[in-house]
Design a protein around this motif. Structure first.
Motif, PDB file in Angstrom:
ATOM      1  N   ALA A 119       0.924  -0.942  -0.010  1.00  0.00           N
ATOM      2  CA  ALA A 119       0.296  -0.330   0.001  1.00  0.00           C
ATOM      3  C   ALA A 119       0.983   1.581   0.101  1.00  0.00           C
ATOM      4  O   ALA A 119       0.530   1.899  -0.463  1.00  0.00           O
ATOM      5  N   LYS A 120       1.925   1.460   0.730  1.00  0.00           N
ATOM      6  CA  LYS A 120       3.268   1.912   0.763  1.00  0.00           C
ATOM      7  C   LYS A 120       3.493   2.709  -0.554  1.00  0.00           C
ATOM      8  O   LYS A 120       3.641   3.747  -0.341  1.00  0.00           O
ATOM      9  N   LYS A 121       3.407   1.277  -1.475  1.00  0.00           N
ATOM     10  CA  LYS A 121       4.748   1.962  -2.613  1.00  0.00           C
ATOM     11  C   LYS A 121       3.562   2.405  -4.031  1.00  0.00           C
ATOM     12  O   LYS A 121       4.271   3.026  -4.906  1.00  0.00           O
ATOM     13  N   LEU A 122       2.174   2.271  -3.517  1.00  0.00           N
ATOM     14  CA  LEU A 122       1.118   2.218  -4.509  1.00  0.00           C
ATOM     15  C   LEU A 122       1.249   4.102  -4.334  1.00  0.00           C
ATOM     16  O   LEU A 122       0.300   4.734  -3.972  1.00  0.00           O
ATOM     17  N   VAL A 123       1.719   4.983  -5.639  1.00  0.00           N
ATOM     18  CA  VAL A 123       0.986   5.974  -5.685  1.00  0.00           C
ATOM     19  C   VAL A 123       0.784   6.253  -6.247  1.00  0.00           C
ATOM     20  O   VAL A 123      -0.654   5.269  -7.350  1.00  0.00           O
ATOM     21  N   GLU A 124      -0.432   7.686  -7.169  1.00  0.00           N
ATOM     22  CA  GLU A 124      -1.304   7.954  -7.806  1.00  0.00           C
ATOM     23  C   GLU A 124      -1.236   6.961  -9.132  1.00  0.00           C
ATOM     24  O   GLU A 124      -2.468   6.988  -9.633  1.00  0.00           O
ATOM     25  N   LYS A 125      -0.279   7.402  -9.873  1.00  0.00           N
ATOM     26  CA  LYS A 125       0.154   6.711 -11.448  1.00  0.00           C
ATOM     27  C   LYS A 125       0.239   4.601 -11.125  1.00  0.00           C
ATOM     28  O   LYS A 125      -0.475   5.007 -12.516  1.00  0.00           O
ATOM     29  N   GLU A 126       0.332   5.094 -10.009  1.00  0.00           N
ATOM     30  CA  GLU A 126       0.493   3.436 -10.225  1.00  0.00           C
ATOM     31  C   GLU A 126      -0.554   2.835  -9.737  1.00  0.00           C
ATOM     32  O   GLU A 126      -1.353   2.325 -10.254  1.00  0.00           O
ATOM     33  N   LEU A 127      -1.637   3.637  -9.073  1.00  0.00           N
ATOM     34  CA  LEU A 127      -2.654   3.207  -9.040  1.00  0.00           C
ATOM     35  C   LEU A 127      -4.286   3.575 -10.356  1.00  0.00           C
ATOM     36  O   LEU A 127      -4.400   2.619 -10.346  1.00  0.00           O
ATOM     37  N   LYS A 128      -3.600   4.521 -10.820  1.00  0.00           N
ATOM     38  CA  LYS A 128      -4.259   4.510 -12.019  1.00  0.00           C
ATOM     39  C   LYS A 128      -3.691   3.513 -13.371  1.00  0.00           C
ATOM     40  O   LYS A 128      -4.970   3.086 -14.097  1.00  0.00           O
ATOM     41  N   LYS A 129      -2.688   3.128 -13.157  1.00  0.00           N
ATOM     42  CA  LYS A 129      -2.278   2.416 -14.397  1.00  0.00           C
ATOM     43  C   LYS A 129      -2.591   0.807 -13.568  1.00  0.00           C
ATOM     44  O   LYS A 129      -3.163  -0.336 -15.234  1.00  0.00           O
ATOM     45  N   LEU A 130      -2.714   0.289 -12.285  1.00  0.00           N
ATOM     46  CA  LEU A 130      -4.194  -0.704 -11.678  1.00  0.00           C
ATOM     47  C   LEU A 130      -5.146  -0.739 -12.176  1.00  0.00           C
ATOM     48  O   LEU A 130      -5.980  -1.855 -13.035  1.00  0.00           O
ATOM     49  N   TYR A 131      -5.945   0.411 -12.318  1.00  0.00           N
ATOM     50  CA  TYR A 131      -7.301   0.034 -12.337  1.00  0.00           C
ATOM     51  C   TYR A 131      -7.855   0.431 -14.267  1.00  0.00           C
ATOM     52  O   TYR A 131      -8.454  -0.365 -14.459  1.00  0.00           O
ATOM     53  N   ASP A 132      -6.094   0.879 -15.122  1.00  0.00           N
ATOM     54  CA  ASP A 132      -6.577   0.994 -16.435  1.00  0.00           C
ATOM     55  C   ASP A 132      -5.928  -0.386 -16.893  1.00  0.00           C
ATOM     56  O   ASP A 132      -7.111  -0.804 -17.728  1.00  0.00           O
TER      57      ASP A 132
END
Length: 418
Positions: A119-132
């Motif tokens: 969770a700590k490593k998930l920055v905003e860009k990574e979250l967007k990439k995950l959802y995409d």
């Protein structure tokens, strides 16, 4: 002279104090079901009344898994504290309600963060990439609280983005099913088995998928529309492992049950044992053909559902493009709403910002949703015009309910096909 006031032990006749800090700072940004769990459990906390998560879920008409997610959410904000009774059992814990006044005004108080390294490593860009990546794998947009469900898998099950995307692909390829509850059940099973690396998961699936496929074929050959019990699995395992039978031989034995009124695995077991001991009398190839019509109907039913889902999804895509073409602002709003959703999700995992900031994001998201609904109705579209419209909303045209049971529409379709 003594003065004694009789105490009423019935908790429903008392009042439950809720700190104003909770109401003003924490409640506005919290999911409604999580607030219900908090207040209901708080009511019981002051009394010697045994209640567990299962009872809370039943009383609030929720899934027990959602109650567990609520406690993870409140712990992440520092509102409650989990005390595990057994370190080996992650779900067995006591909940302590913390004083929010002390948290806010104590000089020792600090910001609470999730302990999960993922969770700590998930920055905003990574979250967007995950959802995409998930949307690309499922060929649909994430809706409602799906993003919150996905985040709970990261925090509760310690699953990486790579594994979560793989789970979606696996669910779609295996049963053309991408609902969050179905994917979540897969990830929960992997977590329970201690499988977190993609290589370990792939090895596990290679070993188990072929066996599960055999289970399914045997149950279908007998006309059962359910999953086998553990005892039935053990019996079938003995056929394949101890007796060295292949699936074709087992299906031949299943075919012999067409001549009896109540086909069952015990009967098949006696036929197979007879084959092993050399006492099988005649070929049962002819009898096996009797089950072919039913198997064919089941395959046609699965194909029917797949075609219906594709038709519903393609129709929704066409309606979405129709709206975007006529009202370009709707496309802008959808993109903005999704971006805000990602920011809210990130705030839920990495609690570095204030709760009021999350509240502002939620209020902005609601404002955009309101503008979208206004534009839709102003242009003679119903608000849910772009949503997927399944012919059966209960099973979403899969034939399978979230409980793992067959939907009532499946029996109707199978009867027509037969």
């Amino acid at each position: 002279m003594n003065f004694v006031k009789q105490k009423n032990k019935e908790c429903f006749l008392h009042d439950t104090p809720v700190e104003n800090i909770f109401i003003n700072e924490y409640m506005p940004a919290a999911p409604g079901d999580y607030v219900k769990v908090f207040i209901f459990a708080l009511m019981y906390s002051g009394y010697d009344a045994g209640i567990n998560n299962e009872a809370i879920a039943k009383h609030l008409d929720m899934q027990e898994e959602d109650v567990l997610k609520a406690w993870s959410y409140w712990e992440s904000l520092g509102v409650v504290k989990k005390t595990h009774r057994d370190k080996a059992d992650k779900w067995n814990f006591r909940i302590d309600f913390l004083s929010l006044k002390e948290k806010m005004y104590s000089p020792k108080s600090g910001k609470n963060t999730f302990k999960s390294e993922n969770a700590k490593k998930l920055v905003e860009k990574e979250l967007k990439k995950l959802y995409d990546d998930i949307e690309q794998a499922t060929e649909r947009l994430l809706e409602g609280r799906e993003t919150e469900e996905i985040l709970s898998w990261i925090t509760d099950y310690k699953m990486s983005s790579e594994v979560i995307v793989f789970a979606y692909k696996y669910a779609k390829e295996r049963r053309n099913q991408t609902r969050t509850n179905y994917v979540g059940a897969i990830l929960k099973d992997w977590h329970g088995r201690g499988l977190y690396k993609l290589s370990d998961i792939e090895s596990f699936l290679t070993d188990t998928d072929s066996r599960h496929y055999n289970y399914k074929r045997v149950m279908q050959a007998l006309g059962f529309l359910r999953n086998p019990t553990e005892a039935e699995k053990a019996m079938m395992d003995s056929w394949f492992d101890e007796m060295g039978m292949n699936i074709d031989t087992v299906l031949d034995a299943c075919g012999k049950t067409t001549g009896i009124s109540n086909p069952n695995l015990n009967y098949v077991n006696s036929v197979i044992k007879g084959k092993v001991s050399g006492k099988a009398a005649t070929s049962i190839n002819g009898a096996a053909a009797g089950g072919g019509a039913k198997n064919n109907s089941i395959q046609r039913a699965e194909q029917y559902y797949e075609e219906m889902r594709k038709k519903a999804e393609d129709s929704a895509k066409a309606r979405r493009q129709e709206v975007y073409k006529k009202i370009p602002r709707i496309k802008e709003l959808d993109d903005a709403i999704r971006d805000i959703g990602i920011k809210i999700s990130r705030s839920m995992i990495i609690n570095g910002g204030s709760n009021s900031a999350s509240g502002e994001l939620i209020r902005e998201q609601k404002r955009l949703l309101g503008e979208k609904a206004f534009l839709m109705t102003e242009n003679n579209f119903v608000p849910d015009y772009m949503d997927i419209r399944y012919s059966c909303e209960e099973c979403k045209d899969t034939g399978m309910l979230e409980t793992g049971e067959r939907c009532k529409c499946y029996k109707d379709i199978l009867a027509k096909l037969e």
